[in-house]
Write a protein that holds these residues in place. Sequence first.
Motif, PDB file in Angstrom:
ATOM      1  N   UNK A  55     -10.516  20.227 -11.226  1.00  0.00           N
ATOM      2  CA  UNK A  55     -10.251  19.000 -11.987  1.00  0.00           C
ATOM      3  C   UNK A  55      -9.311  18.075 -11.228  1.00  0.00           C
ATOM      4  N   UNK A  56      -8.301  18.643 -10.567  1.00  0.00           N
ATOM      5  CA  UNK A  56      -7.351  17.831  -9.805  1.00  0.00           C
ATOM      6  C   UNK A  56      -8.037  17.163  -8.618  1.00  0.00           C
ATOM      7  N   UNK A  94      -8.575  13.214  -7.772  1.00  0.00           N
ATOM      8  CA  UNK A  94      -8.116  12.616  -6.513  1.00  0.00           C
ATOM      9  C   UNK A  94      -9.249  11.875  -5.810  1.00  0.00           C
ATOM     10  N   UNK A  95     -10.445  12.424  -5.849  1.00  0.00           N
ATOM     11  CA  UNK A  95     -11.589  11.842  -5.156  1.00  0.00           C
ATOM     12  C   UNK A  95     -12.322  10.814  -6.000  1.00  0.00           C
ATOM     13  N   UNK A  96     -11.882  10.600  -7.244  1.00  0.00           N
ATOM     14  CA  UNK A  96     -12.515   9.615  -8.107  1.00  0.00           C
ATOM     15  C   UNK A  96     -13.879  10.042  -8.623  1.00  0.00           C
ATOM     16  N   UNK A  97     -14.105  11.349  -8.738  1.00  0.00           N
ATOM     17  CA  UNK A  97     -15.384  11.864  -9.221  1.00  0.00           C
ATOM     18  C   UNK A  97     -15.363  12.029 -10.735  1.00  0.00           C
ATOM     19  N   UNK A 103     -20.229  24.283  -4.517  1.00  0.00           N
ATOM     20  CA  UNK A 103     -19.884  23.430  -3.384  1.00  0.00           C
ATOM     21  C   UNK A 103     -18.472  22.884  -3.528  1.00  0.00           C
ATOM     22  N   UNK A 104     -18.138  22.379  -4.704  1.00  0.00           N
ATOM     23  CA  UNK A 104     -16.822  21.789  -4.894  1.00  0.00           C
ATOM     24  C   UNK A 104     -15.730  22.846  -4.893  1.00  0.00           C
ATOM     25  N   UNK A 105     -15.997  24.018  -5.459  1.00  0.00           N
ATOM     26  CA  UNK A 105     -14.977  25.071  -5.453  1.00  0.00           C
ATOM     27  C   UNK A 105     -14.723  25.561  -4.033  1.00  0.00           C
TER      28      UNK A 105
END
Length: 94
Positions: free
Chosen positions: A9-10, A14-17, A51-53
Amino acid sequence: MQNAAQALARVRAEWGLDPTYDMTATWPFTIGPMTVPMPNFSWRRAAIQRHEKFGTGRARQARLVDIAAFGLLILQSAAIILAPVAAVLIATLA
């Protein structure tokens, strides 16, 4: 210490997703000026999460290593390309 969900979530913030990107029924596919809603299948949502994790933990560690490796590749490529040119110039000037 953050758990995986909090870290994800953080990073998304930060990446604006969009924090719910991997939970929605559709995802926007933009073709020029037109946006078409595409189905967001369960396997796609799971792939996004994996992928994100993976990226949240590895991205910062790998970034400098990848940049250094890419820089070395560029230098090696330049040496391979410029070596014959340098040899011709030296032979011409000699």
